[in-house]
Enzyme design. Sequence first.
Site, PDB file in Angstrom:
ATOM      1  N   LYS A 113      33.559 -22.146 -41.146  1.00 17.83           N
ATOM      2  CA  LYS A 113      34.286 -21.032 -41.402  1.00 17.83           C
ATOM      3  C   LYS A 113      34.180 -20.011 -40.379  1.00 17.83           C
ATOM      4  CE  LYS A 113      34.229 -22.088 -46.381  1.00 17.83           C
ATOM      5  NZ  LYS A 113      35.679 -22.437 -46.409  1.00 17.83           N
ATOM      6  N   ARG A 162      35.483 -31.795 -52.518  1.00 26.70           N
ATOM      7  CA  ARG A 162      35.770 -32.966 -53.236  1.00 26.70           C
ATOM      8  C   ARG A 162      35.060 -33.993 -53.196  1.00 26.70           C
ATOM      9  NH1 ARG A 162      40.968 -32.583 -49.533  1.00 26.70           N
ATOM     10  NH2 ARG A 162      40.558 -30.593 -49.935  1.00 26.70           N
TER      11      ARG A 162
END
Length: 500
Positions: free
Chosen positions: A274, A348
Amino acid sequence: MDAIVIGVHSINGDEAGADGGTLLLATGAESIVAAFDGQLTGTLALLGATGAPSEVTKLATLGTITAPVVVAVGLGPEPTGAAPPPETLRRAAGAAVRALAGAGTVALSLPLPDDEDAPAALRAVSEGALLGAYRFTGYKTKPQPGRRAPVGAVSVHVPDAADATAEAEITRAGVVARAVTLARDWVNTAPNELRPPQFADAVASAGREAGLQVEVLDEDALRDGGYGGILAVGLGSEAPPRLVRLAYTPSAPRTRVALVGKGITFDTGGVSIKPAQGMWEMKSDMAGAAAVAATMLAIAELKPDVAVTAYVPMAENMASGSAYRPGDVVTMRDGKRVEVLNTDAEGRMILGDAIARACEDGCDYLLETSTLTGGQVVALGKRVAGVMGTREMCERVKAAGERVGEAMWPMPLPDDVRKGMDSDVADISQINAGMDRAGHMLQGGVFLREFVADDVAWAHLDIAGPSYHSGEPTGYWSKGGTGVPIRTLLALIDDIESNG
């Protein structure tokens, strides 16, 4: 009593209040009006009060009443034929109590209806006050100027304090507030102090103390059990992953509910790292896990006639020589093989394993919550969670959120999004590479659907925005973790218990 809180309404146009002012005292303030010789609203207006929702104005009483301070909190325009909505009362109570941090005892005298809406209003005022008093003590070694302690005690004035319903609502508000504040504490804890093993220990310890059945799977048990998604995400960290299972089973459960919460204790994005700006907020990437674990503690106290089991996968997503990579193929708990295209879509992966385990164990309803995608914030902002899943369950989540003041909005799971996740080398790709970040929130929901059993009613709550408040304190939200969506999950358990 150190302070009394009353409500004030704004008056629009050329109208005037009883003393010619531009404010109208709300029901509940009658007991102190006489002490100010009819000048209370005029004085508050001189101090800048407008009656805007959650606006707080303090007034020294100088001995006119027992309490040394009166706090007037805005409730907006006077509603027609009814008390203000519960969420207005909840935010007002939170703002008032927050402004009184350091006070000993605070009495709330806000307008409560005397009809069937009274329980919801009373619960809202009680929750707002208790949550508004929350403070995270932090890590400072010296007291800071202007930093005050939480309120010592809160009392709520009700028309009939001996009413059994009132007592039950206030008791429930206390249970809910304890769960929310614990989740906030976990979210606000520095990530170096709450890595997966420590977080698992904290949740397991709290669960055992509450009388829940507790199971903790360490890295060896995860490997033996085939939890490839959880293990893959945890590969890059020296702190190994965990899966915590908490179970509440009444003697004669009406139905079975599974709760699943994402527990990424810190998210660098892994190899798909990130940007540095704002990465410190990624300590909140376990807000879903915190909410689910705290919800279970509240359930242990409330004791619904519903069997509820929580599955809380925990991992730290770090970039290192051992981290999982784009291009890897991971075998999940249910045997599906996933092609990894972006290691920053790690939530996920751990949730897929947990959802598969929940469905293996058996459940009629499955509710999963996670700070899953930045796309949720882009689409719905910082206060509204996105909801995906079976149509009826999504509508029930939305309705439950409306009842407790946590906004939820149903979103679709389009077939074209799923088609773009077909992989050339595995059963499914982790993201839709062709769409890039288009429909980002929907891609997360579509992926998770792959792991839900066909006969299970389910909903995925993406709380990336509302789970963490980075702005100034407002209403009953302090800066940091909010505890969303604990109150919605508890309202859903009530709904399922009553209606199946």
